[in-house]
Design an enzyme around this catalytic site. Structure first.
Site, PDB file in Angstrom:
ATOM      1  N   ALA A   2       0.821  -1.209   0.000  1.00  0.00           N
ATOM      2  CA  ALA A   2       0.000   0.000   0.000  1.00  0.00           C
ATOM      3  C   ALA A   2       0.854   1.257   0.000  1.00  0.00           C
ATOM      4  O   ALA A   2       0.602   2.199  -0.759  1.00  0.00           O
ATOM      5  CB  ALA A   2      -0.947  -0.008   1.201  1.00  0.00           C
ATOM      6  N   GLU A  15       9.878   4.471   7.067  1.00  0.00           N
ATOM      7  CA  GLU A  15       9.807   3.062   7.441  1.00  0.00           C
ATOM      8  C   GLU A  15      10.561   2.882   8.753  1.00  0.00           C
ATOM      9  O   GLU A  15      11.745   3.194   8.842  1.00  0.00           O
ATOM     10  CB  GLU A  15      10.424   2.195   6.350  1.00  0.00           C
ATOM     11  CG  GLU A  15      10.643   0.738   6.714  1.00  0.00           C
ATOM     12  CD  GLU A  15       9.361   0.030   7.115  1.00  0.00           C
ATOM     13  OE1 GLU A  15       9.303  -0.478   8.256  1.00  0.00           O
ATOM     14  OE2 GLU A  15       8.425  -0.015   6.299  1.00  0.00           O
ATOM     15  N   ASN A  55       5.180  -6.737   6.263  1.00  0.00           N
ATOM     16  CA  ASN A  55       4.590  -8.063   6.018  1.00  0.00           C
ATOM     17  C   ASN A  55       4.516  -8.396   4.539  1.00  0.00           C
ATOM     18  O   ASN A  55       4.439  -9.570   4.162  1.00  0.00           O
ATOM     19  CB  ASN A  55       3.177  -8.130   6.599  1.00  0.00           C
ATOM     20  CG  ASN A  55       3.168  -8.408   8.077  1.00  0.00           C
ATOM     21  OD1 ASN A  55       4.085  -9.006   8.607  1.00  0.00           O
ATOM     22  ND2 ASN A  55       2.121  -7.965   8.756  1.00  0.00           N
ATOM     23  N   GLY A  89       2.613 -14.493   0.825  1.00  0.00           N
ATOM     24  CA  GLY A  89       2.756 -15.671  -0.035  1.00  0.00           C
ATOM     25  C   GLY A  89       2.745 -15.394  -1.522  1.00  0.00           C
ATOM     26  O   GLY A  89       2.905 -16.323  -2.323  1.00  0.00           O
ATOM     27  N   GLY A  90       2.548 -14.139  -1.937  1.00  0.00           N
ATOM     28  CA  GLY A  90       2.662 -13.792  -3.355  1.00  0.00           C
ATOM     29  C   GLY A  90       1.430 -14.040  -4.188  1.00  0.00           C
ATOM     30  O   GLY A  90       1.487 -13.971  -5.420  1.00  0.00           O
ATOM     31  N   ARG A 129     -10.702 -18.865   5.605  1.00  0.00           N
ATOM     32  CA  ARG A 129      -9.735 -19.034   6.686  1.00  0.00           C
ATOM     33  C   ARG A 129     -10.382 -19.161   8.065  1.00  0.00           C
ATOM     34  O   ARG A 129      -9.958 -19.981   8.878  1.00  0.00           O
ATOM     35  CB  ARG A 129      -8.753 -17.860   6.674  1.00  0.00           C
ATOM     36  CG  ARG A 129      -7.804 -17.908   5.495  1.00  0.00           C
ATOM     37  CD  ARG A 129      -6.992 -16.635   5.381  1.00  0.00           C
ATOM     38  NE  ARG A 129      -5.977 -16.767   4.337  1.00  0.00           N
ATOM     39  CZ  ARG A 129      -5.166 -15.786   3.971  1.00  0.00           C
ATOM     40  NH1 ARG A 129      -5.268 -14.597   4.531  1.00  0.00           N
ATOM     41  NH2 ARG A 129      -4.268 -15.990   3.027  1.00  0.00           N
ATOM     42  N   GLU A 153      -3.571  -2.824   5.453  1.00  0.00           N
ATOM     43  CA  GLU A 153      -4.073  -3.512   6.636  1.00  0.00           C
ATOM     44  C   GLU A 153      -4.375  -2.576   7.800  1.00  0.00           C
ATOM     45  O   GLU A 153      -5.077  -2.958   8.738  1.00  0.00           O
ATOM     46  CB  GLU A 153      -3.076  -4.597   7.074  1.00  0.00           C
ATOM     47  CG  GLU A 153      -3.656  -5.608   8.041  1.00  0.00           C
ATOM     48  CD  GLU A 153      -2.697  -6.722   8.408  1.00  0.00           C
ATOM     49  OE1 GLU A 153      -2.991  -7.456   9.366  1.00  0.00           O
ATOM     50  OE2 GLU A 153      -1.647  -6.855   7.738  1.00  0.00           O
ATOM     51  N   ILE A 181      -3.020  -8.450  -1.323  1.00  0.00           N
ATOM     52  CA  ILE A 181      -2.250  -7.692  -2.308  1.00  0.00           C
ATOM     53  C   ILE A 181      -3.172  -6.811  -3.124  1.00  0.00           C
ATOM     54  O   ILE A 181      -2.879  -5.629  -3.367  1.00  0.00           O
ATOM     55  CB  ILE A 181      -1.429  -8.628  -3.224  1.00  0.00           C
ATOM     56  CG1 ILE A 181      -0.412  -9.436  -2.413  1.00  0.00           C
ATOM     57  CG2 ILE A 181      -0.715  -7.813  -4.302  1.00  0.00           C
ATOM     58  CD1 ILE A 181       0.472 -10.340  -3.257  1.00  0.00           C
TER      59      ILE A 181
END
Length: 527
Positions: free
Chosen positions: A56, A75, A83, A88-89, A346, A497, A513
């Site tokens: 983001a 940062e 994260n 996991g892409g 999930r 997030e 993503i």
């Protein structure tokens, strides 16, 4: 008691009580902790300040810089990505050009229906609609930045009613972050500062709008502190002005041992999570203190595909989600029987695992499959899983597998036999697993889902805190909404997030993503 500690206490109260908590704190009290422009001297001036360097944050910075703005990206950690680097892409892109290429039928309506089912219907639908409208744009933008995606049939993640998830070539979010980082660094007017922690917002003289931030350079994050955001005093104070506004993209708080336990007392301090160490609530709480509206704060998603045999995210989620879960089974080690739809959302799967673990702590359920269980793009990860300290184990026979995990062998073999027969006979299984019908079964080329010739692969399962569903309420322009006025807080945007509402009670896998890139682009376009 210090002002800093008191500020966090107030913010914790806000987060714990939700919107009611905000109403209980007057606007003047909520904003008291934040300095105004009259109280500070700005060290540097920029058009846009972005907090965070994940999907983001980098998307917002890139889009703002492309518009000609001077952008500062802060940062707090020593590396970029948060994260997003260990993600996991997988990226869900409903009704995408990739799906059309492989003849997969999908629609935005199907995607939203899937998200609402997983989110228990409490999703803010206008934000899901924004993802539908802009996810292809976000994918194209990632490719423009240099991201490379596997040119294969989209993957089928749990809870989705169709295969719609693309996966990066290296099966990691770093496949997006690394090229996007390089892209942003080359843009004129963009400056990235690591080890620089945003401490607070700077408000306008009348306290109504965000005009900058205070921060510390040379900050050293300390994961050993129970509450690094409060207890860590490292670094030198700086004040940065943002003429156009601030984009908060600081991520979730699954590693904030204090704040997450307040929201969900089951998440004790020593509980492992899939997140990087710096995923804490500090920036989120500062937004609450200036009146930002919280939403769904106590909904914390747990990843049902994680393993107790490795720390953090690791390799198990790839091997289960795109491997053992798709055509394999998950069984209760006490009786050798299936206990869930391995391809459900999930929350449904994590809840099912918790039923077992509450009744029999440490009796971790086991995911089981054979080589043909894995999606082709996961083949290179199999050896990595076998070598990763025994996260995944390989057995020549089901008897050997059963003996290793102390599963009743006859019951396990009966479970697998019935599972294979149901698929062969076209019988809908008791858990209504969506991959055991239609086009998906063609991948098995007429074989059994679990090949009885073996060898057999197995991974122990445990839910781990993975994604904090709640955060700041934003509108479809990524503007942060005020709890005091129910209108946007001038100068404050958010994406990723740190926001809430989009995914409701539980996010579908591979939607992060898409959410982060889309809302990051939207923030960069609108600031």
């Amino acid at each position: 008691m210090s002002k800093e500690t008191m500020s966090r206490r107030d913010a914790l109260r806000i987060g714990a009580l939700g919107t009611v908590g905000v109403a209980m704190l007057t606007a003047s009290n909520a904003m008291a902790a934040a300095p105004t422009e009259k109280d500070v001297k700005f060290d540097e001036e920029y058009d846009v300040i972005v907090i965070g360097t994940g999907f983001a944050g980098l998307a917002a910075a890139a889009k703002a810089a492309e518009r000609g703005y001077k952008v500062l990206i802060l940062e707090k950690m020593g590396r970029v990505g948060g994260n997003s680097v260990i993600n996991g892409g997988g990226m869900a892109v409903p009704n995408s050009s990739w799906q059309k290429k492989y003849g997969i039928e999908d629609s935005g309506e199907m995607f939203i229906k899937d998200c609402l089912k997983a989110g228990l219907g409490i999703n803010h639908v206008e934000l899901l609609e924004t993802i539908v409208k802009r996810s292809q744009d976000a994918l194209d933008f990632s490719i423009k930045c240099g991201a490379k995606w596997q040119d294969v049939k989209p993957a089928w993640f749990g809870g989705h009613s169709a295969p719609r998830s693309l996966v990066t070539d290296n099966m990691s979010g770093s496949g997006v972050i690394k090229p996007m980082h390089e892209f942003v660094e080359k843009l004129p007017g963009c400056k990235i500062m690591t080890r620089t922690k945003m401490d607070d917002f700077v408000m306008s003289a009348d306290g109504t709008s965000v005009v900058g931030v205070t921060a510390r350079i040379n900050y050293r994050f300390d994961p050993k502190l129970l509450s690094d955001d409060v207890e860590n005093k490292t670094g030198e104070k700086k004040v940065y002005k943002a003429k156009k506004g601030v984009v908060l993209a600081s991520g979730g708080f699954s590693m904030d041992k204090v704040f997450r336990k307040i929201q969900d007392p089951r998440l004790v301090e020593d509980m492992d999570a899939t997140n990087h160490d710096g995923a804490t609530a500090g920036a989120l709480l500062k937004a609450f203190q200036i009146g930002a509206l919280p939403v769904h704060i106590d909904w914390i998603q747990q990843g049902p595909w994680a393993s107790p045999d490795e720390r953090g995210f690791g390799v198990a989620p790839l091997l289960t989600q795109q491997g053992l879960f798709k055509f394999g089974v998950a069984v209760d080690v006490r009786n050798g029987k299936r206990f869930m739809n391995e391809m459900a959302d999930r929350k449904t799967r994590a809840d099912a695992e918790y039923v077992i673990l509450r009744e029999a702590p440490k009796m971790y359920p086991v995911a089981i499959g054979t080589y043909n269980t894995f999606e082709e793009q996961i083949y290179p990860i199999i050896e990595k899983g076998l070598a990763a300290g025994g996260v995944m184990k390989k057995f020549d026979t089901l008897d050997a597998l059963a003996a290793n995990y102390k599963i009743p062998a006859d019951a396990l073999k009966a479970t697998v036999k019935k599972y294979n027969e149901d698929v062969k006979n076209g019988v809908e299984d008791e858990f209504k697993k969506q991959t055991l019908k239609g086009e998906s079964l063609k991948e098995l080329k007429g074989g059994d889902p679990i090949d009885m010739k073996g060898p057999f692969y197995a991974i122990r399962l445990v839910p781990k805190p993975h994604h904090t569903m709640g955060g700041l309420k934003i509108n479809t322009k990524a503007q942060v909404i005020s709890a005091n006025t129910n209108k946007p807080i001038p100068g404050l945007f958010a994406a990723g997030e740190v926001t809430g509402g989009t995914h409701g009670a539980s996010r579908l896998g591979s939607c992060a993503i898409a959410d982060c890139l889309v809302c990051g682009l939207v923030a960069g376009e609108n600031i």
